[in-house]
Design a protein around this motif. Structure first.
Motif, PDB file in Angstrom:
ATOM      1  N   SER A  21       0.615  -1.074  -0.165  1.00 15.67           N
ATOM      2  CA  SER A  21       0.557  -0.266  -0.036  1.00 15.67           C
ATOM      3  C   SER A  21       0.754   0.702   0.073  1.00 15.67           C
ATOM      4  CB  SER A  21      -1.071  -0.151   1.451  1.00 15.67           C
ATOM      5  OG  SER A  21      -2.101  -1.284   1.084  1.00 15.67           O
ATOM      6  N   CYS A  22       0.385   1.776  -0.563  1.00 17.03           N
ATOM      7  CA  CYS A  22       0.330   3.374  -0.519  1.00 17.03           C
ATOM      8  C   CYS A  22      -0.013   4.372  -0.031  1.00 17.03           C
ATOM      9  CB  CYS A  22       1.302   3.604  -1.511  1.00 17.03           C
ATOM     10  SG  CYS A  22       2.249   5.342  -2.563  1.00 17.03           S
ATOM     11  N   VAL A  23      -0.164   4.935   0.462  1.00 17.45           N
ATOM     12  CA  VAL A  23      -0.789   6.399   1.239  1.00 17.45           C
ATOM     13  C   VAL A  23      -0.085   7.471   1.146  1.00 17.45           C
ATOM     14  CG1 VAL A  23      -2.006   6.704   3.003  1.00 17.45           C
ATOM     15  CG2 VAL A  23      -2.315   4.558   2.906  1.00 17.45           C
ATOM     16  N   ALA A  24      -1.010   8.496   0.461  1.00 18.38           N
ATOM     17  CA  ALA A  24      -0.493   9.711   0.051  1.00 18.38           C
ATOM     18  C   ALA A  24      -1.620  10.799   0.935  1.00 18.38           C
ATOM     19  CB  ALA A  24      -0.381  10.302  -1.349  1.00 18.38           C
ATOM     20  N   SER A  25      -0.454  11.778   1.499  1.00 14.24           N
ATOM     21  CA  SER A  25      -1.588  13.212   2.380  1.00 14.24           C
ATOM     22  C   SER A  25      -0.713  14.033   1.296  1.00 14.24           C
ATOM     23  CB  SER A  25      -1.472  13.103   3.188  1.00 14.24           C
ATOM     24  OG  SER A  25       0.427  12.891   4.097  1.00 14.24           O
ATOM     25  N   GLY A  26      -1.357  15.573   1.593  1.00 12.27           N
ATOM     26  CA  GLY A  26      -0.436  16.311   0.813  1.00 12.27           C
ATOM     27  C   GLY A  26      -0.895  16.816  -0.373  1.00 12.27           C
ATOM     28  N   ILE A  27      -1.419  16.343  -1.483  1.00 17.56           N
ATOM     29  CA  ILE A  27      -2.112  16.646  -2.846  1.00 17.56           C
ATOM     30  C   ILE A  27      -3.146  16.379  -2.757  1.00 17.56           C
ATOM     31  CG2 ILE A  27       0.709  15.694  -3.783  1.00 17.56           C
ATOM     32  CD1 ILE A  27      -0.725  12.781  -3.613  1.00 17.56           C
ATOM     33  N   ARG A  28      -3.498  16.675  -3.962  1.00 17.76           N
ATOM     34  CA  ARG A  28      -5.170  16.600  -4.772  1.00 17.76           C
ATOM     35  C   ARG A  28      -4.771  14.737  -5.204  1.00 17.76           C
ATOM     36  NH1 ARG A  28      -8.252  19.679  -8.291  1.00 17.76           N
ATOM     37  NH2 ARG A  28     -10.242  17.336  -8.545  1.00 17.76           N
ATOM     38  N   PHE A  29      -5.145  13.996  -4.828  1.00 20.43           N
ATOM     39  CA  PHE A  29      -4.645  12.853  -4.593  1.00 20.43           C
ATOM     40  C   PHE A  29      -5.315  12.163  -6.518  1.00 20.43           C
ATOM     41  CE2 PHE A  29      -2.533   8.582  -4.027  1.00 20.43           C
ATOM     42  CZ  PHE A  29      -3.879   7.639  -4.483  1.00 20.43           C
ATOM     43  N   PHE A  67       3.334  -7.291 -11.810  1.00 24.21           N
ATOM     44  CA  PHE A  67       2.921  -6.238 -10.901  1.00 24.21           C
ATOM     45  C   PHE A  67       1.618  -5.498 -10.973  1.00 24.21           C
ATOM     46  CE2 PHE A  67       6.924  -6.450  -8.789  1.00 24.21           C
ATOM     47  CZ  PHE A  67       7.700  -7.231  -9.868  1.00 24.21           C
ATOM     48  N   VAL A  68       0.946  -6.371 -10.535  1.00 28.62           N
ATOM     49  CA  VAL A  68      -0.837  -4.948 -10.886  1.00 28.62           C
ATOM     50  C   VAL A  68      -0.809  -3.543  -9.735  1.00 28.62           C
ATOM     51  CG1 VAL A  68      -3.246  -5.368 -10.324  1.00 28.62           C
ATOM     52  CG2 VAL A  68      -1.522  -7.658 -11.322  1.00 28.62           C
ATOM     53  N   ILE A  69      -0.989  -3.371 -10.669  1.00 30.67           N
ATOM     54  CA  ILE A  69      -1.513  -2.015  -9.752  1.00 30.67           C
ATOM     55  C   ILE A  69      -2.653  -1.225  -9.838  1.00 30.67           C
ATOM     56  CG2 ILE A  69      -0.946  -0.583 -11.399  1.00 30.67           C
ATOM     57  CD1 ILE A  69       0.509   1.509  -9.800  1.00 30.67           C
ATOM     58  N   TRP A  70      -3.593  -0.773  -8.590  1.00 28.61           N
ATOM     59  CA  TRP A  70      -4.852  -0.286  -9.093  1.00 28.61           C
ATOM     60  C   TRP A  70      -4.972   0.794  -7.272  1.00 28.61           C
ATOM     61  CZ3 TRP A  70      -3.723  -4.422  -6.133  1.00 28.61           C
ATOM     62  CH2 TRP A  70      -4.241  -5.027  -5.127  1.00 28.61           C
ATOM     63  N   ARG A  71      -6.228   1.501  -7.464  1.00 32.02           N
ATOM     64  CA  ARG A  71      -6.047   2.802  -6.311  1.00 32.02           C
ATOM     65  C   ARG A  71      -7.580   2.602  -6.250  1.00 32.02           C
ATOM     66  NH1 ARG A  71      -3.848   7.506  -9.259  1.00 32.02           N
ATOM     67  NH2 ARG A  71      -4.728   8.647  -6.991  1.00 32.02           N
ATOM     68  N   ASP A  72      -7.602   3.532  -4.808  1.00 39.46           N
ATOM     69  CA  ASP A  72      -8.816   4.347  -3.974  1.00 39.46           C
ATOM     70  C   ASP A  72      -8.587   5.357  -3.538  1.00 39.46           C
ATOM     71  OD1 ASP A  72     -10.970   4.295  -2.929  1.00 39.46           O
ATOM     72  OD2 ASP A  72     -10.595   2.245  -1.657  1.00 39.46           O
ATOM     73  N   ASN A  73      -9.053   6.107  -4.621  1.00 38.48           N
ATOM     74  CA  ASN A  73      -9.071   7.479  -3.954  1.00 38.48           C
ATOM     75  C   ASN A  73      -9.757   7.811  -3.159  1.00 38.48           C
ATOM     76  OD1 ASN A  73      -7.616   8.094  -6.751  1.00 38.48           O
ATOM     77  ND2 ASN A  73      -9.147   8.950  -7.814  1.00 38.48           N
ATOM     78  N   SER A  74     -10.874   7.089  -2.562  1.00 42.31           N
ATOM     79  CA  SER A  74     -11.504   7.900  -1.734  1.00 42.31           C
ATOM     80  C   SER A  74     -10.430   7.231  -0.572  1.00 42.31           C
ATOM     81  CB  SER A  74     -12.414   6.546  -1.165  1.00 42.31           C
ATOM     82  OG  SER A  74     -12.522   5.326  -0.734  1.00 42.31           O
ATOM     83  N   LYS A  75      -9.431   6.170  -0.093  1.00 44.87           N
ATOM     84  CA  LYS A  75      -8.743   6.319   0.716  1.00 44.87           C
ATOM     85  C   LYS A  75      -7.354   6.717   0.881  1.00 44.87           C
ATOM     86  CE  LYS A  75     -11.123   2.055   2.187  1.00 44.87           C
ATOM     87  NZ  LYS A  75     -10.502   0.853   2.596  1.00 44.87           N
ATOM     88  N   ASN A  76      -7.548   7.776  -0.558  1.00 48.14           N
ATOM     89  CA  ASN A  76      -6.261   7.960  -1.095  1.00 48.14           C
ATOM     90  C   ASN A  76      -4.494   6.992  -0.569  1.00 48.14           C
ATOM     91  OD1 ASN A  76      -7.519  10.608  -1.119  1.00 48.14           O
ATOM     92  ND2 ASN A  76      -5.332  11.947   0.543  1.00 48.14           N
ATOM     93  N   THR A  77      -5.244   6.026  -1.386  1.00 45.54           N
ATOM     94  CA  THR A  77      -3.967   4.930  -1.155  1.00 45.54           C
ATOM     95  C   THR A  77      -4.066   4.102  -2.995  1.00 45.54           C
ATOM     96  OG1 THR A  77      -4.523   4.066   0.843  1.00 45.54           O
ATOM     97  CG2 THR A  77      -3.779   2.924  -0.590  1.00 45.54           C
ATOM     98  N   VAL A  78      -2.865   3.912  -3.089  1.00 37.80           N
ATOM     99  CA  VAL A  78      -2.322   2.916  -4.192  1.00 37.80           C
ATOM    100  C   VAL A  78      -1.875   2.067  -3.759  1.00 37.80           C
ATOM    101  CG1 VAL A  78      -0.963   3.103  -6.902  1.00 37.80           C
ATOM    102  CG2 VAL A  78      -2.298   5.023  -6.060  1.00 37.80           C
TER     103      VAL A  78
END
Length: 114
Positions: A21-29, A67-78
């Motif tokens: 998991s990669c959780v982001a903060s401080g950006i418009r995700f 390597f499978v990538i996806w994201r959940d914008n509601s959780k600011n997570t890739v």
């Protein structure tokens, strides 16, 4: 302040799968592309895959279809799932924005060993 925090790394057996998991903060995700990289001891950092803010995935390298990538914008997570792990996948895994202008985080350690 932009921050990216990776997690999910652990010791796994060859042939298994693992999700990071990669959780982001401080950006418009939701408009920010995110990429995953890894760095093995003694080697340069290697690009793995990426995803746009709208969820479009990078498919330019068929050799990296494990390597499978996806994201959940509601959780600011890739997320990054790695399938069919081998000892050669042992490395520290990092995420970053696209382009990679965000300070690199600590990464998360993946060790593949029986």
């Amino acid at each position: 302040q932009v921050q990216l925090v990776e997690s999910g790394g652990e010791v796994v057996q060859p042939g298994g799968s693992l999700t990071l998991s990669c959780v982001a903060s401080g950006i418009r995700f939701d408009v920010t592309g995110i990429a995953w990289y890894r760095q093995a001891p003694g080697k340069e950092r290697e690009f793995l895959t990426a995803i746009s803010g709208r969820g479009l995935r990078n498919r330019s390298d068929p050799s990296k279809d494990r390597f499978v990538i996806w994201r959940d914008n509601s959780k600011n997570t890739v997320y990054l799932r790695i399938d069919r792990l081998t000892p050669e996948d042992t490395a520290t895994y990092f995420c970053n924005t696209i382009p990679a202008r965000t300070p690199w985080g600590q990464g998360t350690q993946v060790t593949v060993s029986s």
